[in-house]
Design a protein around this motif. Structure first.
Motif, PDB file in Angstrom:
ATOM      1  N   UNK A   1      -4.869   5.979  -1.542  1.00  0.00           N
ATOM      2  CA  UNK A   1      -3.953   4.869  -1.299  1.00  0.00           C
ATOM      3  C   UNK A   1      -4.206   3.752  -2.295  1.00  0.00           C
ATOM      4  N   UNK A   2      -3.152   3.072  -2.719  1.00  0.00           N
ATOM      5  CA  UNK A   2      -3.275   2.020  -3.724  1.00  0.00           C
ATOM      6  C   UNK A   2      -2.359   0.842  -3.404  1.00  0.00           C
TER       7      UNK A   2
ATOM      8  N   UNK B   1     -11.974  -0.416  -2.010  1.00  0.00           N
ATOM      9  CA  UNK B   1     -12.245  -0.744  -0.609  1.00  0.00           C
ATOM     10  C   UNK B   1     -11.242  -0.062   0.311  1.00  0.00           C
ATOM     11  N   UNK B   2      -9.991  -0.028  -0.116  1.00  0.00           N
ATOM     12  CA  UNK B   2      -8.945   0.611   0.672  1.00  0.00           C
ATOM     13  C   UNK B   2      -9.274   2.074   0.940  1.00  0.00           C
TER      14      UNK B   2
ATOM     15  N   UNK C   1       0.848  -1.189   0.000  1.00  0.00           N
ATOM     16  CA  UNK C   1       0.000   0.000   0.000  1.00  0.00           C
ATOM     17  C   UNK C   1       0.886   1.243   0.000  1.00  0.00           C
ATOM     18  N   UNK C   2       0.607   2.141  -0.934  1.00  0.00           N
ATOM     19  CA  UNK C   2       1.395   3.361  -1.068  1.00  0.00           C
ATOM     20  C   UNK C   2       0.489   4.474  -1.553  1.00  0.00           C
ATOM     21  N   UNK C   3       0.959   5.701  -1.425  1.00  0.00           N
ATOM     22  CA  UNK C   3       0.193   6.858  -1.889  1.00  0.00           C
ATOM     23  C   UNK C   3       1.016   7.576  -2.957  1.00  0.00           C
ATOM     24  N   UNK C   4       0.580   7.518  -4.208  1.00  0.00           N
ATOM     25  CA  UNK C   4       1.350   8.143  -5.284  1.00  0.00           C
ATOM     26  C   UNK C   4       1.554   9.636  -5.048  1.00  0.00           C
TER      27      UNK C   4
END
Length: 224
Positions: free
Chosen positions: A31-32, A125-126, A21-24
Protein backbone atom coordinates in the motif's frame (compact mmCIF):
# COMPACT_ATOMS: atom_id res chain seq x y z
CA UNK A 1 5.10 12.03 8.68
CA UNK A 2 1.33 11.72 8.22
CA UNK A 3 -0.98 12.03 5.25
CA UNK A 4 -1.67 15.73 5.88
CA UNK A 5 2.04 16.49 5.68
CA UNK A 6 2.33 14.58 2.41
CA UNK A 7 -0.66 16.57 1.13
CA UNK A 8 1.26 19.73 2.04
CA UNK A 9 4.26 18.57 0.02
CA UNK A 10 2.06 17.78 -2.98
CA UNK A 11 0.23 21.11 -2.78
CA UNK A 12 3.52 22.92 -3.42
CA UNK A 13 3.16 21.52 -6.94
CA UNK A 14 -0.61 21.30 -7.31
CA UNK A 15 -2.68 23.48 -5.01
CA UNK A 16 -5.67 21.12 -4.99
CA UNK A 17 -3.55 17.98 -4.75
CA UNK A 18 -3.88 15.31 -2.10
CA UNK A 19 -2.72 11.76 -1.57
CA UNK A 20 -4.77 8.66 -0.85
CA UNK A 21 -3.79 5.16 0.19
CA UNK A 22 -3.91 2.81 -2.78
CA UNK A 23 -2.41 -0.47 -3.93
CA UNK A 24 -0.75 -0.31 -7.35
CA UNK A 25 -1.95 -2.95 -9.78
CA UNK A 26 1.62 -4.10 -10.44
CA UNK A 27 2.44 -4.80 -6.77
CA UNK A 28 -0.88 -5.07 -4.91
CA UNK A 29 0.72 -6.41 -1.73
CA UNK A 30 2.17 -2.97 -1.00
CA UNK A 31 0.00 0.00 0.00
CA UNK A 32 1.21 3.51 -0.80
CA UNK A 33 0.21 7.13 -0.25
CA UNK A 34 -0.08 8.32 -3.87
CA UNK A 35 -1.66 11.15 -5.83
CA UNK A 36 -5.45 11.01 -5.72
CA UNK A 37 -6.74 11.62 -9.27
CA UNK A 38 -10.23 12.30 -7.89
CA UNK A 39 -9.13 15.89 -7.20
CA UNK A 40 -8.89 16.63 -10.92
CA UNK A 41 -12.44 17.71 -11.53
CA UNK A 42 -11.63 19.43 -14.78
CA UNK A 43 -8.48 20.44 -16.69
CA UNK A 44 -5.44 21.95 -15.01
CA UNK A 45 -5.17 25.72 -15.07
CA UNK A 46 -2.15 27.25 -16.81
CA UNK A 47 -0.56 27.99 -13.43
CA UNK A 48 -1.15 24.43 -12.20
CA UNK A 49 0.28 22.92 -15.37
CA UNK A 50 3.38 25.10 -15.12
CA UNK A 51 3.90 24.06 -11.50
CA UNK A 52 3.50 20.36 -12.28
CA UNK A 53 6.03 20.56 -15.13
CA UNK A 54 8.45 22.79 -13.24
CA UNK A 55 8.60 20.82 -10.01
CA UNK A 56 7.00 17.40 -10.51
CA UNK A 57 6.16 15.34 -7.42
CA UNK A 58 7.63 12.09 -8.74
CA UNK A 59 7.17 10.44 -5.36
CA UNK A 60 3.38 10.74 -5.59
CA UNK A 61 3.21 8.22 -8.46
CA UNK A 62 4.34 4.61 -8.51
CA UNK A 63 6.07 4.28 -11.85
CA UNK A 64 5.85 1.13 -13.93
CA UNK A 65 9.44 0.03 -13.38
CA UNK A 66 9.20 0.56 -9.63
CA UNK A 67 6.11 -1.63 -9.41
CA UNK A 68 7.61 -4.35 -11.54
CA UNK A 69 10.91 -4.43 -9.63
CA UNK A 70 9.13 -4.38 -6.26
CA UNK A 71 6.90 -7.29 -7.25
CA UNK A 72 9.89 -9.19 -8.68
CA UNK A 73 11.72 -8.80 -5.36
CA UNK A 74 8.67 -10.02 -3.43
CA UNK A 75 8.52 -13.06 -5.74
CA UNK A 76 12.29 -13.67 -5.43
CA UNK A 77 13.08 -12.80 -1.80
CA UNK A 78 16.35 -14.75 -1.85
CA UNK A 79 17.80 -11.99 -4.03
CA UNK A 80 17.69 -9.52 -1.13
CA UNK A 81 17.34 -11.59 2.06
CA UNK A 82 20.03 -10.77 4.61
CA UNK A 83 21.58 -8.04 2.45
CA UNK A 84 22.01 -4.31 2.92
CA UNK A 85 20.05 -2.90 -0.01
CA UNK A 86 20.21 0.71 -1.23
CA UNK A 87 17.41 1.84 -3.53
CA UNK A 88 18.63 4.76 -5.65
CA UNK A 89 16.08 7.40 -6.67
CA UNK A 90 13.59 5.76 -4.34
CA UNK A 91 10.59 8.05 -4.94
CA UNK A 92 7.60 6.54 -3.15
CA UNK A 93 9.94 3.97 -1.60
CA UNK A 94 8.14 0.99 -3.13
CA UNK A 95 11.31 -0.95 -4.01
CA UNK A 96 12.99 -0.31 -0.66
CA UNK A 97 9.77 -1.39 1.08
CA UNK A 98 9.66 -4.58 -1.00
CA UNK A 99 13.27 -5.31 0.00
CA UNK A 100 12.41 -4.81 3.67
CA UNK A 101 9.38 -7.11 3.40
CA UNK A 102 11.50 -9.72 1.61
CA UNK A 103 13.98 -9.89 4.48
CA UNK A 104 16.77 -7.44 3.67
CA UNK A 105 19.08 -6.83 6.63
CA UNK A 106 18.62 -3.12 5.92
CA UNK A 107 16.66 -1.32 3.21
CA UNK A 108 17.90 2.17 2.40
CA UNK A 109 15.72 4.64 0.46
CA UNK A 110 18.02 7.16 -1.25
CA UNK A 111 16.58 10.27 -2.90
CA UNK A 112 17.60 13.92 -3.19
CA UNK A 113 13.98 15.08 -2.77
CA UNK A 114 13.12 15.60 0.92
CA UNK A 115 9.44 15.04 0.11
CA UNK A 116 10.28 11.66 -1.41
CA UNK A 117 12.10 10.63 1.76
CA UNK A 118 9.08 11.69 3.82
CA UNK A 119 6.86 9.63 1.50
CA UNK A 120 9.16 6.60 1.73
CA UNK A 121 9.10 6.75 5.53
CA UNK A 122 5.30 7.12 5.63
CA UNK A 123 4.81 4.31 3.13
CA UNK A 124 7.16 2.02 5.04
CA UNK A 125 5.14 2.58 8.22
CA UNK A 126 1.96 1.89 6.29
CA UNK A 127 3.38 -1.53 5.40
CA UNK A 128 4.72 -2.32 8.85
CA UNK A 129 8.43 -2.14 7.96
CA UNK A 130 11.19 0.41 8.43
CA UNK A 131 13.62 1.88 5.92
CA UNK A 132 16.74 3.94 6.42
CA UNK A 133 16.67 7.33 4.69
CA UNK A 134 19.62 8.64 2.65
CA UNK A 135 19.50 12.14 1.15
CA UNK A 136 22.87 12.04 -0.62
CA UNK A 137 24.17 9.15 -2.75
CA UNK A 138 27.71 10.41 -2.16
CA UNK A 139 27.32 9.90 1.58
CA UNK A 140 25.94 6.37 1.38
CA UNK A 141 27.31 3.56 3.52
CA UNK A 142 30.40 1.88 2.11
CA UNK A 143 29.06 -1.56 3.00
CA UNK A 144 26.04 -1.84 0.70
CA UNK A 145 25.54 -5.35 -0.72
CA UNK A 146 23.02 -4.54 -3.44
CA UNK A 147 21.98 -1.43 -5.37
CA UNK A 148 18.44 -1.30 -6.76
CA UNK A 149 17.17 1.36 -9.16
CA UNK A 150 14.00 1.78 -11.21
CA UNK A 151 13.11 4.43 -13.81
CA UNK A 152 16.29 6.45 -13.35
CA UNK A 153 17.51 6.46 -16.98
CA UNK A 154 14.85 8.79 -18.44
CA UNK A 155 17.52 11.51 -18.74
CA UNK A 156 20.51 10.74 -21.04
CA UNK A 157 22.74 12.52 -18.52
CA UNK A 158 22.02 9.67 -16.10
CA UNK A 159 23.70 7.00 -18.26
CA UNK A 160 26.94 7.15 -16.20
CA UNK A 161 24.92 5.78 -13.29
CA UNK A 162 25.15 2.34 -14.89
CA UNK A 163 28.89 2.21 -14.25
CA UNK A 164 28.56 4.00 -10.90
CA UNK A 165 26.14 1.33 -9.65
CA UNK A 166 28.50 -1.46 -10.73
CA UNK A 167 31.36 0.19 -8.87
CA UNK A 168 29.35 0.85 -5.70
CA UNK A 169 28.16 -2.63 -4.73
CA UNK A 170 28.74 -6.33 -5.44
CA UNK A 171 25.31 -6.63 -7.08
CA UNK A 172 22.85 -4.40 -8.95
CA UNK A 173 19.18 -4.90 -9.81
CA UNK A 174 17.86 -2.41 -12.36
CA UNK A 175 14.43 -1.95 -13.90
CA UNK A 176 13.87 0.36 -16.85
CA UNK A 177 11.22 0.96 -19.51
CA UNK A 178 12.84 3.84 -21.39
CA UNK A 179 15.92 2.29 -23.01
CA UNK A 180 15.76 -0.74 -25.26
CA UNK A 181 19.55 -1.05 -25.12
CA UNK A 182 21.47 -0.01 -22.01
CA UNK A 183 24.75 0.04 -23.89
CA UNK A 184 26.45 -1.83 -21.04
CA UNK A 185 27.05 -5.55 -21.54
CA UNK A 186 27.61 -6.14 -17.82
CA UNK A 187 23.85 -5.96 -17.29
CA UNK A 188 22.12 -9.29 -17.87
CA UNK A 189 18.44 -9.05 -18.76
CA UNK A 190 16.35 -11.31 -16.53
CA UNK A 191 12.80 -10.56 -17.63
CA UNK A 192 10.48 -8.26 -19.57
CA UNK A 193 7.25 -7.56 -17.69
CA UNK A 194 4.35 -5.24 -18.53
CA UNK A 195 3.53 -2.51 -16.04
CA UNK A 196 1.69 0.81 -15.90
CA UNK A 197 2.28 3.87 -13.79
CA UNK A 198 -0.17 4.16 -10.88
CA UNK A 199 -2.28 6.26 -11.01
CA UNK A 200 -2.25 5.62 -14.77
CA UNK A 201 -0.77 8.47 -16.83
CA UNK A 202 -1.72 6.88 -20.17
CA UNK A 203 1.89 6.77 -21.31
CA UNK A 204 2.98 5.36 -24.68
CA UNK A 205 2.68 1.56 -24.78
CA UNK A 206 6.43 1.23 -25.30
CA UNK A 207 6.97 2.68 -21.82
CA UNK A 208 4.85 -0.08 -20.30
CA UNK A 209 7.40 -2.80 -21.15
CA UNK A 210 9.74 -3.01 -18.17
CA UNK A 211 13.07 -4.80 -18.47
CA UNK A 212 14.76 -6.14 -15.33
CA UNK A 213 18.54 -6.47 -15.32
CA UNK A 214 21.03 -7.92 -12.88
CA UNK A 215 24.78 -7.41 -12.76
CA UNK A 216 27.61 -8.64 -10.55
CA UNK A 217 29.50 -5.40 -10.02
CA UNK A 218 33.15 -4.47 -10.31
CA UNK A 219 33.64 -4.90 -6.58
CA UNK A 220 32.61 -8.53 -6.81
CA UNK A 221 34.77 -9.13 -9.88
CA UNK A 222 37.79 -7.59 -8.18
CA UNK A 223 37.51 -10.05 -5.28
CA UNK A 224 37.85 -13.07 -7.54
Amino acid sequence: MNQQQLDHHLQKTLSRGRVAVTRPAGCPDIGLHLFDPAVLEGPLSHEEAQAVVGEPAYWSFCWASGQVLAQWILSNPHQVAGKRVLDFGSGSGVVAIAAAIAGAAEAIACDIDPAALDAAAANARLNGVSVTLCADWRQRSATVDLITAADVLYDPDNRPLLQAFRAAAPEVLLADSRLRDLGDDHYQRLAVIEGRTWPDLNEFEEFNQVRIYRVAGEMATAKK
